[in-house]
Design a protein around this motif. Structure first.
Motif, PDB file in Angstrom:
ATOM      1  N   UNK A  54     -30.476  34.146  53.328  1.00 60.57           N
ATOM      2  CA  UNK A  54     -30.227  33.486  52.315  1.00 60.57           C
ATOM      3  C   UNK A  54     -28.850  33.696  51.512  1.00 60.57           C
ATOM      4  N   UNK A  55     -28.266  34.962  51.968  1.00 62.05           N
ATOM      5  CA  UNK A  55     -27.181  35.275  51.604  1.00 62.05           C
ATOM      6  C   UNK A  55     -25.976  35.153  52.312  1.00 62.05           C
ATOM      7  N   UNK A  56     -24.899  34.252  51.573  1.00 63.36           N
ATOM      8  CA  UNK A  56     -23.458  34.096  52.206  1.00 63.36           C
ATOM      9  C   UNK A  56     -22.319  35.301  51.795  1.00 63.36           C
ATOM     10  N   UNK A  57     -22.203  35.987  52.697  1.00 64.22           N
ATOM     11  CA  UNK A  57     -21.129  37.212  52.423  1.00 64.22           C
ATOM     12  C   UNK A  57     -19.773  36.546  52.028  1.00 64.22           C
ATOM     13  N   UNK A  58     -19.462  37.393  50.929  1.00 61.07           N
ATOM     14  CA  UNK A  58     -17.920  37.087  50.515  1.00 61.07           C
ATOM     15  C   UNK A  58     -17.127  37.572  51.245  1.00 61.07           C
ATOM     16  N   UNK A  59     -17.203  38.580  52.225  1.00 56.04           N
ATOM     17  CA  UNK A  59     -16.220  39.313  52.941  1.00 56.04           C
ATOM     18  C   UNK A  59     -16.906  39.203  54.471  1.00 56.04           C
ATOM     19  N   UNK A  60     -16.447  38.582  55.327  1.00 58.64           N
ATOM     20  CA  UNK A  60     -17.069  38.550  56.594  1.00 58.64           C
ATOM     21  C   UNK A  60     -16.176  39.605  57.517  1.00 58.64           C
ATOM     22  N   UNK A  61     -15.286  40.440  57.004  1.00 56.10           N
ATOM     23  CA  UNK A  61     -14.884  41.576  57.760  1.00 56.10           C
ATOM     24  C   UNK A  61     -15.328  42.750  57.580  1.00 56.10           C
ATOM     25  N   UNK A  62     -16.503  42.698  56.906  1.00 51.11           N
ATOM     26  CA  UNK A  62     -16.972  44.043  56.543  1.00 51.11           C
ATOM     27  C   UNK A  62     -17.569  44.895  57.565  1.00 51.11           C
ATOM     28  N   UNK A  63     -18.298  44.409  58.473  1.00 47.63           N
ATOM     29  CA  UNK A  63     -18.839  45.079  59.750  1.00 47.63           C
ATOM     30  C   UNK A  63     -19.411  44.039  60.692  1.00 47.63           C
ATOM     31  N   UNK A  64     -19.677  44.496  61.893  1.00 48.61           N
ATOM     32  CA  UNK A  64     -20.662  43.726  62.992  1.00 48.61           C
ATOM     33  C   UNK A  64     -21.250  44.773  63.747  1.00 48.61           C
ATOM     34  N   UNK A  65     -22.423  44.449  64.361  1.00 50.04           N
ATOM     35  CA  UNK A  65     -23.093  45.651  65.231  1.00 50.04           C
ATOM     36  C   UNK A  65     -23.606  44.682  66.313  1.00 50.04           C
ATOM     37  N   UNK A  66     -23.323  44.974  67.617  1.00 46.33           N
ATOM     38  CA  UNK A  66     -23.684  44.362  68.791  1.00 46.33           C
ATOM     39  C   UNK A  66     -23.440  45.491  69.635  1.00 46.33           C
ATOM     40  N   UNK A  67     -24.615  45.546  70.704  1.00 43.27           N
ATOM     41  CA  UNK A  67     -24.487  46.519  71.903  1.00 43.27           C
ATOM     42  C   UNK A  67     -25.450  46.172  72.989  1.00 43.27           C
TER      43      UNK A  67
END
Length: 368
Positions: free
Chosen positions: A293-306
């Protein structure tokens, strides 16, 4: 090659796109800076390079996403034996119109802004996964020559053989060869050999079941493999959370389950969400509702894929079987060849005689 990697400078795990954006803001050359800054998200080896995305010539469609490449991985790292392969990462082929990597990035960034995730817990989660890999894996113990021999045996073994083994009367099979092309002398000889030496080749049946015709090549590529029985409890929780949160209708389930890259990439996120929720699926569902439900203000904070640690159970079983039974499997093949050749010769003669008799039986009677 991993889609996300850890930046020491920015203190976060991020995708190539996020990394390039952050470097631009700092006036850094991302390609050059990556070599000393980035490290593998799993085994922490340094010296990363950026591999650019690839696009189709016909319509400029993205057919390979930008990734990071590292050398000298830990032997137990998921990328240690497949970092140079185009299919080493489940999310490598991305539909650019619906980029699952961007979707996971938004969820991850939202989780950080809401305080559900932190950079520290992400690093600890990666170490936990790596520990599982090291403590529950098995790897090949036999020589490459032994693997070559087993591969020859499997390729020489008809895939349909187990069905014939118990049911067919061997003595009469050659009579059908004229009408059923499968019953060649060589094929009948193989059926006969495996039927008469069943005690020696049950293990081959198992390997054929686990691997198929070319599966042994995957063992070489992906070992060591995780014992899936050790992580079964986690696997059930991740699959349940994915089903509860991503889908609202049966059609949606069928649609996303048909896209292997989507489910494998999202499973990395859901494993992390369950881990920070202490494997309490109720807590994880409530957290996901907030995150979505939340829209992030900063889309460069992180990502996690593996890579998906819940895949390739058959590889583990195959490696285990080869380690314990390789010598028996190979020895059964040593005496298999000369017997097979003798049987083929005998059956060829029988088939020739039957063919002559069949032709003679069709001649008209001649009265003297």
């Amino acid at each position: 090659m991993p889609i996300t990697a850890y930046s020491n400078y920015f203190s976060r795990e991020i995708s190539v796109e996020q990394y390039v954006n952050l470097c631009k803001n700092e006036n850094l050359d991302s390609d050059f800076f990556c070599r000393t800054d980035m490290e593998c998200p799993i085994c922490s080896v340094k010296g990363g390079t950026i591999v650019s995305a690839a696009r189709a010539y016909s319509d400029d469609r993205e057919i390979r996403q930008a990734t990071f490449r590292f050398n000298n991985h830990d032997p137990y790292c998921d990328y240690s034996v497949s970092d140079n392969s185009a299919d080493s990462q489940y999310g490598f082929r991305i539909n650019s119109r619906k980029n699952i990597t961007t979707f996971i990035a938004k969820l991850t960034c939202s989780g950080i802004e809401l305080g559900i995730f932190t950079q520290q817990t992400m690093r600890e989660f990666r170490r936990w996964l790596f520990s599982i890999k090291k403590t529950t894996s098995t790897e090949l113990e036999v020589t490459p020559d032994a693997i070559d021999s087993i591969e020859i045996i499997l390729n020489d073994m008809p895939q349909t053989l187990p069905y014939f083994n118990e049911l067919l009367e061997l003595d009469s099979l050659h009579q059908y060869s004229k009408n059923l092309k499968i019953f060649t002398p060589e094929y009948i000889s193989k059926i006969k050999f495996f039927k008469e030496n069943k005690s020696h080749i049950d293990d081959l049946f198992k390997l054929r079941y686990y691997l198929g015709k070319d599966g042994i090549k995957k063992i070489r590529k992906y070992y060591p493999a995780i014992n899936q029985e050790e992580i079964c409890q986690y696997k059930k929780a991740v699959y349940a959370l994915r089903s509860c949160t991503l889908f609202s209708t049966e059609n949606e389930i069928k649609k996303i389950m048909s896209c292997n890259y989507s489910t494998n990439i999202t499973d990395a996120f859901f494993t992390y969400l369950l881990w920070v929720s202490n494997w309490n699926i109720k807590v994880a569902i409530e957290s996901f509702i907030k995150i979505k439900a939340h829209t992030p203000n900063d889309v460069n904070l992180a990502n996690i894929i593996g890579v998906n640690i819940f895949d390739n159970n058959y590889l583990y079983k195959s490696i285990e079987l080869i380690n314990t039974k390789a010598s028996e499997i190979i020895s059964s093949h040593v005496f298999y060849k000369p017997i097979l050749e003798k049987e083929i010769e005998q059956l060829s003669k029988m088939s020739q005689v039957d063919s002559e008799q069949s032709e003679n039986s069709q001649l008209p009677d001649i009265d003297f």
